[in-house]
Write an enzyme that holds these catalytic residues in place. Structure first.
Site, PDB file in Angstrom:
ATOM      1  N   THR A  97       0.869  -1.185   0.000  1.00  0.00           N
ATOM      2  CA  THR A  97       0.000   0.000   0.000  1.00  0.00           C
ATOM      3  C   THR A  97       0.899   1.227   0.000  1.00  0.00           C
ATOM      4  O   THR A  97       1.499   1.564   1.024  1.00  0.00           O
ATOM      5  CB  THR A  97      -0.910  -0.003   1.238  1.00  0.00           C
ATOM      6  OG1 THR A  97      -1.722  -1.159   1.198  1.00  0.00           O
ATOM      7  CG2 THR A  97      -1.788   1.244   1.281  1.00  0.00           C
ATOM      8  N   LYS A 173      -6.831   1.489  -3.451  1.00  0.00           N
ATOM      9  CA  LYS A 173      -6.452   0.837  -2.183  1.00  0.00           C
ATOM     10  C   LYS A 173      -6.495   1.840  -1.026  1.00  0.00           C
ATOM     11  O   LYS A 173      -7.037   1.553   0.039  1.00  0.00           O
ATOM     12  CB  LYS A 173      -5.049   0.231  -2.328  1.00  0.00           C
ATOM     13  CG  LYS A 173      -4.425  -0.287  -1.040  1.00  0.00           C
ATOM     14  CD  LYS A 173      -5.200  -1.416  -0.387  1.00  0.00           C
ATOM     15  CE  LYS A 173      -4.572  -1.822   0.942  1.00  0.00           C
ATOM     16  NZ  LYS A 173      -5.444  -2.689   1.734  1.00  0.00           N
ATOM     17  N   LYS A 242      -0.019   5.072   8.867  1.00  0.00           N
ATOM     18  CA  LYS A 242       0.647   5.267   7.573  1.00  0.00           C
ATOM     19  C   LYS A 242      -0.413   5.483   6.480  1.00  0.00           C
ATOM     20  O   LYS A 242      -0.313   6.398   5.658  1.00  0.00           O
ATOM     21  CB  LYS A 242       1.495   4.045   7.225  1.00  0.00           C
ATOM     22  CG  LYS A 242       2.279   4.209   5.928  1.00  0.00           C
ATOM     23  CD  LYS A 242       2.645   2.874   5.293  1.00  0.00           C
ATOM     24  CE  LYS A 242       1.478   2.234   4.583  1.00  0.00           C
ATOM     25  NZ  LYS A 242       1.810   1.043   3.769  1.00  0.00           N
TER      26      LYS A 242
END
Lengths: 295, 295
Positions: A97, A173, A242
């Protein structure tokens, strides 16, 4: 004779994906920063490698499942990086990701080196990966996608094509992780408010999970948040943070005001600030809201 | 001989519910502020009434489906209100989305009058009501719930019991509307961000609606928001704003900080401020976000 694939990154998600590929008959050249993780795999089906470059030697495909943009970039362009050895026309299947601009940058570098980069981030927790039930989002050149599909299908319930622009799958995503996080925040707010009115939050979560919100996210995280049970950890607050940071970055880059994204980022930052980086991300939302509400 | 039920409130939701009851064989004593709406019903199965008090005369059950707390309170306690005529031991089935403290207050007044109040707010748009597919949430005394169930089942796919405390079903209903609104906001933010990165928002919405977010809310509103098609109007911004205000009220009453609720309230208020009170609530979120993002 078995086809050999390079494989880098034996984290919570990488390990079951590697096992699926071995089960499907592939031989893996494996590199992982923590070498001991490699011992979990069937040793007759793998070759241990001492660097990304070694894992990428003489293969047609190399898969990476890494924690963030910086680690992936280092793995590709570092002194012992993939680009040092990856053969001409080989394909780098990148499942991490990461930001779409990182994907575009790496795709350019691969192109200059005469090989290809495929964005293929996945949705699913480790148990879904083990059950070959991941949703894999791909974007990149048509022939690259076509070539990689048989490999991706060994570990996915479905491979979804988001077009030629290489960063698109990463945008999807990150959007999805944003929506998962928003779902946890909204459940935490709703169920805590219900609790404070004396309504059983477990019954409320079960009702919504079986009716209007009858989807995996609301059933699994809904139960955890309703019951305030945040273990075992499936996905850490650190990784969630993140993702939330990536969402803010994309919000800024694209000039899309996203007020929910700001709240989500803040919610995770509170948990990070308290030193609970290893807690499940559902705890960051669930406990974050109950703590604020004094229950 | 048919059982007669009082029925007040022929709005978008009340009308299909009244039709379901008529189809199930009940005779209705109907009152509606706008009298012409009564003409939509099968005239052989109804008696037109000139006031709530007239609709409540000599019945064992009276159903109300009204727009807000103030209208419902007036309908119960007004000069020509239900309490003037509702027989001893009769049951007021209250389907409106109102605050739990209003429900508690009305339940007390009914008790003093020798009859009962049942909180029974419903989830579902008008088409779901027409198809007898509402989810009906109830709370109140056990014997009252038991007595009302056969009537509620004529118009519901499921009747869910949230206990004895009369306001609980209202807390659940308001929580659910909050979660629906939060879902629309998060989809609007995610799909708009994706669009600005050049990803087709329709394909993104379809992907999420078929996978992680495979639930009615994300399919129906997801499609509307992705396609920016907000007509025909199913539920107005004005009503959505009423719900968002109720959420803030409950957040304050229960001392539950709900940052998403603040953003939702603000989003609807923007649309109200622009005079678009009659727009579908999905427009308030969908167009609110795209307007902010300049697309």
């Amino acid at each position: 004779m078995k086809t050999t694939i390079g494989f880098i990154g034996l984290g919570n998600l990488g390990t079951p994906i590697a096992k699926n590929l071995i089960a499907a008959g592939y031989h893996l050249q494996v590199y992982n920063r923590t070498l001991s993780k490699i011992d979990e795999l069937d040793q007759t089906s793998i070759t241990k490698c001492g660097s990304p470059a070694e894992a990428a030697k003489s293969v047609n495909f190399i898969i990476t499942v890494l924690a963030n943009d910086a680690v992936l970039r280092q793995t590709v362009v570092g002194d012992e990086g993939i680009l040092k050895t990856l053969p001409l026309n080989a394909i780098h299947i990148s499942m991490s990701t990461i930001a779409p601009d990182t994907a575009e940058e790496l795709a350019d570098l691969h192109k200059q080196a005469g090989n290809s980069y495929l964005a293929s981030p996945v949705f699913g927790r480790p148990d879904a990966a083990a059950a070959k039930m991941l949703w894999t989002c791909i974007s990149g050149e048509a022939e690259v996608k076509e070539a990689a599909k048989p490999i991706l299908e060994c570990t996915s319930r479905e491979v979804i094509d988001f077009g030629e622009k290489v960063g698109s799958a990463n945008v999807v995503k990150i959007s999805g992780n944003f929506m998962i996080q928003a779902s946890m925040e909204m459940m935490a707010e709703a169920y805590t408010m219900a609790e404070k009115f004396g309504v059983d939050r477990g019954i409320v979560a079960e009702f919504f999970g079986n009716t209007l919100f009858n989807a995996p996210i609301f059933k699994s995280y809904g139960k955890a948040i309703a019951e305030k049970k945040y273990e075992p950890v499936g996905f850490t607050t650190e990784l969630g943070y993140k993702d939330a940071s990536l969402v803010l970055k994309l919000s800024q880059q694209s000039k899309t005001p996203m007020p929910f994204a700001n709240i989500i980022h803040n919610r995770l930052l509170v948990t990070i600030a308290k030193g609970r980086t290893g807690a499940d991300w559902a705890e960051a939302f669930g406990k974050g809201v109950t703590d604020d509400a004094g229950v």
